[in-house]
Scaffold this motif. Sequence first.
Motif, PDB file in Angstrom:
ATOM      1  N   VAL A 155       0.849  -1.190   0.000  1.00 56.76           N
ATOM      2  CA  VAL A 155       0.000   0.000   0.000  1.00 56.76           C
ATOM      3  C   VAL A 155       0.881   1.235   0.000  1.00 56.76           C
ATOM      4  O   VAL A 155       2.021   1.203   0.489  1.00 56.76           O
ATOM      5  CB  VAL A 155      -0.940   0.026   1.222  1.00 56.76           C
ATOM      6  CG1 VAL A 155      -1.931  -1.122   1.166  1.00 56.76           C
ATOM      7  CG2 VAL A 155      -0.139  -0.031   2.520  1.00 56.76           C
ATOM      8  N   PRO A 156       0.394   2.349  -0.551  1.00 54.94           N
ATOM      9  CA  PRO A 156       1.158   3.597  -0.464  1.00 54.94           C
ATOM     10  C   PRO A 156       1.195   4.106   0.967  1.00 54.94           C
ATOM     11  O   PRO A 156       0.318   3.788   1.779  1.00 54.94           O
ATOM     12  CB  PRO A 156       0.374   4.547  -1.382  1.00 54.94           C
ATOM     13  CG  PRO A 156      -1.015   3.982  -1.410  1.00 54.94           C
ATOM     14  CD  PRO A 156      -0.869   2.500  -1.290  1.00 54.94           C
ATOM     15  N   ASP A 157       2.226   4.895   1.286  1.00 58.78           N
ATOM     16  CA  ASP A 157       2.413   5.400   2.652  1.00 58.78           C
ATOM     17  C   ASP A 157       2.363   4.250   3.647  1.00 58.78           C
ATOM     18  O   ASP A 157       1.641   4.278   4.653  1.00 58.78           O
ATOM     19  CB  ASP A 157       1.352   6.451   3.006  1.00 58.78           C
ATOM     20  CG  ASP A 157       1.531   7.736   2.215  1.00 58.78           C
ATOM     21  OD1 ASP A 157       2.606   7.910   1.615  1.00 58.78           O
ATOM     22  OD2 ASP A 157       0.610   8.555   2.180  1.00 58.78           O
ATOM     23  N   SER A 158       3.136   3.232   3.368  1.00 58.82           N
ATOM     24  CA  SER A 158       3.095   2.012   4.172  1.00 58.82           C
ATOM     25  C   SER A 158       3.599   2.258   5.591  1.00 58.82           C
ATOM     26  O   SER A 158       4.523   3.038   5.827  1.00 58.82           O
ATOM     27  CB  SER A 158       3.956   0.931   3.499  1.00 58.82           C
ATOM     28  OG  SER A 158       4.094  -0.192   4.334  1.00 58.82           O
ATOM     29  N   VAL A 159       2.971   1.553   6.546  1.00 54.15           N
ATOM     30  CA  VAL A 159       3.413   1.606   7.938  1.00 54.15           C
ATOM     31  C   VAL A 159       4.038   0.276   8.350  1.00 54.15           C
ATOM     32  O   VAL A 159       4.170  -0.016   9.537  1.00 54.15           O
ATOM     33  CB  VAL A 159       2.237   1.957   8.875  1.00 54.15           C
ATOM     34  CG1 VAL A 159       1.730   3.354   8.597  1.00 54.15           C
ATOM     35  CG2 VAL A 159       1.101   0.942   8.756  1.00 54.15           C
TER      36      VAL A 159
ATOM     37  N   CYS B 240       1.366   0.573  13.544  1.00 58.77           N
ATOM     38  CA  CYS B 240       2.530   0.325  12.682  1.00 58.77           C
ATOM     39  C   CYS B 240       2.869  -1.159  12.780  1.00 58.77           C
ATOM     40  O   CYS B 240       3.143  -1.677  13.868  1.00 58.77           O
ATOM     41  CB  CYS B 240       3.717   1.173  13.112  1.00 58.77           C
ATOM     42  SG  CYS B 240       3.462   2.946  12.868  1.00 58.77           S
ATOM     43  N   MET B 241       2.841  -1.847  11.646  1.00 53.97           N
ATOM     44  CA  MET B 241       2.888  -3.302  11.661  1.00 53.97           C
ATOM     45  C   MET B 241       4.308  -3.832  11.502  1.00 53.97           C
ATOM     46  O   MET B 241       4.974  -3.549  10.500  1.00 53.97           O
ATOM     47  CB  MET B 241       2.009  -3.856  10.537  1.00 53.97           C
ATOM     48  CG  MET B 241       0.544  -3.461  10.657  1.00 53.97           C
ATOM     49  SD  MET B 241      -0.185  -3.984  12.241  1.00 53.97           S
ATOM     50  CE  MET B 241      -0.004  -5.762  12.094  1.00 53.97           C
ATOM     51  N   PRO B 242       4.801  -4.607  12.466  1.00 52.10           N
ATOM     52  CA  PRO B 242       6.103  -5.255  12.303  1.00 52.10           C
ATOM     53  C   PRO B 242       6.004  -6.433  11.337  1.00 52.10           C
ATOM     54  O   PRO B 242       4.980  -7.119  11.276  1.00 52.10           O
ATOM     55  CB  PRO B 242       6.437  -5.721  13.723  1.00 52.10           C
ATOM     56  CG  PRO B 242       5.097  -5.930  14.364  1.00 52.10           C
ATOM     57  CD  PRO B 242       4.178  -4.898  13.763  1.00 52.10           C
ATOM     58  N   VAL B 243       7.056  -6.653  10.596  1.00 50.72           N
ATOM     59  CA  VAL B 243       7.084  -7.729   9.609  1.00 50.72           C
ATOM     60  C   VAL B 243       8.340  -8.557   9.850  1.00 50.72           C
ATOM     61  O   VAL B 243       9.458  -8.027   9.839  1.00 50.72           O
ATOM     62  CB  VAL B 243       7.096  -7.174   8.166  1.00 50.72           C
ATOM     63  CG1 VAL B 243       7.231  -8.319   7.161  1.00 50.72           C
ATOM     64  CG2 VAL B 243       5.829  -6.379   7.904  1.00 50.72           C
ATOM     65  N   TRP B 244       8.152  -9.861  10.074  1.00 43.23           N
ATOM     66  CA  TRP B 244       9.261 -10.794  10.216  1.00 43.23           C
ATOM     67  C   TRP B 244       9.430 -11.522   8.875  1.00 43.23           C
ATOM     68  O   TRP B 244       8.812 -12.555   8.634  1.00 43.23           O
ATOM     69  CB  TRP B 244       8.981 -11.794  11.334  1.00 43.23           C
ATOM     70  CG  TRP B 244       9.085 -11.209  12.702  1.00 43.23           C
ATOM     71  CD1 TRP B 244      10.154 -11.232  13.533  1.00 43.23           C
ATOM     72  CD2 TRP B 244       8.054 -10.511  13.426  1.00 43.23           C
ATOM     73  NE1 TRP B 244       9.876 -10.590  14.709  1.00 43.23           N
ATOM     74  CE2 TRP B 244       8.588 -10.127  14.670  1.00 43.23           C
ATOM     75  CE3 TRP B 244       6.741 -10.153  13.115  1.00 43.23           C
ATOM     76  CZ2 TRP B 244       7.856  -9.436  15.619  1.00 43.23           C
ATOM     77  CZ3 TRP B 244       6.013  -9.448  14.060  1.00 43.23           C
ATOM     78  CH2 TRP B 244       6.566  -9.106  15.292  1.00 43.23           C
ATOM     79  N   MET B 245      10.218 -10.946   8.004  1.00 43.03           N
ATOM     80  CA  MET B 245      10.358 -11.501   6.666  1.00 43.03           C
ATOM     81  C   MET B 245      11.312 -12.693   6.666  1.00 43.03           C
ATOM     82  O   MET B 245      12.296 -12.710   7.416  1.00 43.03           O
ATOM     83  CB  MET B 245      10.865 -10.428   5.699  1.00 43.03           C
ATOM     84  CG  MET B 245       9.888  -9.305   5.449  1.00 43.03           C
ATOM     85  SD  MET B 245      10.486  -8.114   4.219  1.00 43.03           S
ATOM     86  CE  MET B 245      11.848  -7.385   5.119  1.00 43.03           C
TER      87      MET B 245
ATOM     88  N   PHE C 170       7.934   0.369   0.874  1.00 37.65           N
ATOM     89  CA  PHE C 170       6.779  -0.444   1.282  1.00 37.65           C
ATOM     90  C   PHE C 170       7.025  -1.152   2.613  1.00 37.65           C
ATOM     91  O   PHE C 170       6.104  -1.316   3.407  1.00 37.65           O
ATOM     92  CB  PHE C 170       6.444  -1.474   0.201  1.00 37.65           C
ATOM     93  CG  PHE C 170       5.954  -0.865  -1.074  1.00 37.65           C
ATOM     94  CD1 PHE C 170       4.646  -0.428  -1.204  1.00 37.65           C
ATOM     95  CD2 PHE C 170       6.797  -0.696  -2.151  1.00 37.65           C
ATOM     96  CE1 PHE C 170       4.185   0.143  -2.376  1.00 37.65           C
ATOM     97  CE2 PHE C 170       6.357  -0.128  -3.335  1.00 37.65           C
ATOM     98  CZ  PHE C 170       5.044   0.292  -3.446  1.00 37.65           C
ATOM     99  N   VAL C 171       8.251  -1.591   2.838  1.00 40.83           N
ATOM    100  CA  VAL C 171       8.639  -2.156   4.130  1.00 40.83           C
ATOM    101  C   VAL C 171       9.882  -1.395   4.582  1.00 40.83           C
ATOM    102  O   VAL C 171      10.943  -1.530   3.986  1.00 40.83           O
ATOM    103  CB  VAL C 171       8.930  -3.662   4.048  1.00 40.83           C
ATOM    104  CG1 VAL C 171       9.356  -4.189   5.419  1.00 40.83           C
ATOM    105  CG2 VAL C 171       7.713  -4.426   3.557  1.00 40.83           C
TER     106      VAL C 171
ATOM    107  N   PHE D 181       4.445   8.076   8.180  1.00 37.60           N
ATOM    108  CA  PHE D 181       3.363   7.717   7.262  1.00 37.60           C
ATOM    109  C   PHE D 181       2.079   7.414   8.025  1.00 37.60           C
ATOM    110  O   PHE D 181       0.974   7.695   7.535  1.00 37.60           O
ATOM    111  CB  PHE D 181       3.767   6.528   6.390  1.00 37.60           C
ATOM    112  CG  PHE D 181       4.775   6.878   5.334  1.00 37.60           C
ATOM    113  CD1 PHE D 181       4.663   8.052   4.620  1.00 37.60           C
ATOM    114  CD2 PHE D 181       5.835   6.038   5.052  1.00 37.60           C
ATOM    115  CE1 PHE D 181       5.580   8.388   3.641  1.00 37.60           C
ATOM    116  CE2 PHE D 181       6.761   6.368   4.078  1.00 37.60           C
ATOM    117  CZ  PHE D 181       6.638   7.541   3.371  1.00 37.60           C
ATOM    118  N   ARG D 182       2.208   6.840   9.214  1.00 43.00           N
ATOM    119  CA  ARG D 182       1.023   6.613  10.036  1.00 43.00           C
ATOM    120  C   ARG D 182       0.394   7.951  10.426  1.00 43.00           C
ATOM    121  O   ARG D 182      -0.831   8.111  10.390  1.00 43.00           O
ATOM    122  CB  ARG D 182       1.405   5.814  11.286  1.00 43.00           C
ATOM    123  CG  ARG D 182       0.237   5.565  12.231  1.00 43.00           C
ATOM    124  CD  ARG D 182      -0.898   4.846  11.539  1.00 43.00           C
ATOM    125  NE  ARG D 182      -1.991   4.552  12.433  1.00 43.00           N
ATOM    126  CZ  ARG D 182      -3.208   4.226  12.038  1.00 43.00           C
ATOM    127  NH1 ARG D 182      -3.489   4.168  10.730  1.00 43.00           N
ATOM    128  NH2 ARG D 182      -4.150   3.950  12.897  1.00 43.00           N
TER     129      ARG D 182
END
Length: 565
Positions: free
Chosen positions: A230-234, A283-288, A303-304, A318-319
């Motif tokens: 998504v644009p302005d990603s959090v 704000c979403m953490p991502v464990w890639m 984006f990330v 962005f949030r």
Amino acid sequence: VPHLSPDEALSMLDFALSDGDYADLQGVPLLITEDLQAGTLSFSASKEAPTLFVPEELEEYQLLPQAPCRLLWQEIREMRPWVWQHLRYMATASEPVSAAANAASGGSQQQGGVKAACFQLRPMAVKPLLSALQELLPQSWNSQVPEVSFDDWTDWVEPWLRALWGWLNRMSVPTQEMMHWPLVPSLQPLPESSQRLEENGNADSGGHDPPEDAAAMPSTSVRVRLHRLVPDSVLFSATAPMDDDGTPAKQQGKDQPGAEKIGIFSGALRDPLVRLLERCLGCMPVWMPEWMQKERERQLHGFVHPGTADGLMKAVHFRLRNLHSKQSPEKSSFKDPLLSVIYQMRTELGRQMTKEEQTALAMWIVMAGREGCVCRSNAGARSAEMSISWRCSCAVVRAVPLFCPFAKPEERVALIDFEAEVHGVSGDNAVGGAKAASERGSWSLLPEACPEVTAALTAAGIELPGCVEIPETPASGMAALLRELQLPRLSWAEVLLRHVFPWASSSTVDPGARQGLMLAIVRRWREMELAGHDGCVEGLQHVPFISTVGGKMLSPAALLDPRVE
């Protein structure tokens, strides 16, 4: 015909293509897919016919998850290269040509001397691929953040995502074309308590340890989520960025010469900071997975956000921008809707914040640099001369509750609370000394010198309205940060005259508490720069804190002999 073997179907297709006329293939069931058990498919120029893809590379066979019937049999390339070339040409033909239309034109509708009819065959291109994926992916993925089982992840989701990202990279497809697709996997490790709850049918959402090799982890220890582009990603990476040698990445801080900034999530800060930002700000953490971390900088830039102080600063910005865009001016409590959003963020961050979370916030603000700030007020001020003041106008820094009211660690104060408009005081309406005092509101910091006296103030239980203090933090740059923010700081003389002496003169104050505080002040009188201050000397003389032999507590003025100079 449906019972033809692949070899028989290929032989008949080879014969049918020998005259170069494709139009007469309409309805002929000689197409062989990867699903050999399904038999052959008929050539069809109907728009209702499911698309049959002709992959160029072996990896492209992974792009359609669990749909072998939508892929042309890859063995045709080796067994009948001439047939494969014709099928490939049909897939790349831009316009279908019917037999009637070709006859009416006298056979003139040809490309390269070969009559074109593309039927349902298509090459692997972005638009037809996305159309097919919309049909094939599970309906449960229509949620905001799809969640898949660990078994599905290892069985087909991970191979599909890995192949898709590799294909997008090879084809130079801009990531913007995949907007709103759930293509960012997060393998969130679950703590042991969550595993036990999940086994009982009540999964928890906690746990923020860095992921290990996902393939070696039990299915109940990982929650797999797919976040959308998504644009302005959090979204932000919850793992520290790594160098090529596998060690945490380091970089020189541009606004702090000689200082090193490492990944904000590489130490004890990770858990409280991730918890706080996910819970309060969304704000979403991502464990890639490891292979996805390598794609983050190349394809997921913007984006990330990276797991650094600057990357996290961008995510929170962005949030804030998202909240501002949804803010209705009519519902704003302030003239500037942005100010209302900043105060909303400050309120959310300060709600039920633990000491560890506040320490992590302070460390984050100290480590962050100008590169992470995307405020409009800072957009045109990127020169080194102005780098020392960017935090003063940064909306995120203004919203972070770095302070506590004196002796009230459960309450929070942010930089925005120092601003006059929050308290309904306009600097234009204030006059004289009130105007200068209203520029930063009513809050002030205590003096830096003599921390022993500050501790004595706390022990005495004295209230200091309008005074804030900084929770204990290992951030070595906190003192420099406070100087940069240019916050008002009281002198010890102001603290004594405004707060201490009025409190000590009250008859309801515990004599022991009064005596302990006043003795601490007397011992540090010179260090507090009070020598020669007539107002403080006069105030001290009338505070009863000196014990007498008779058991009374008298003031210095009561003990003075007026006959002795």
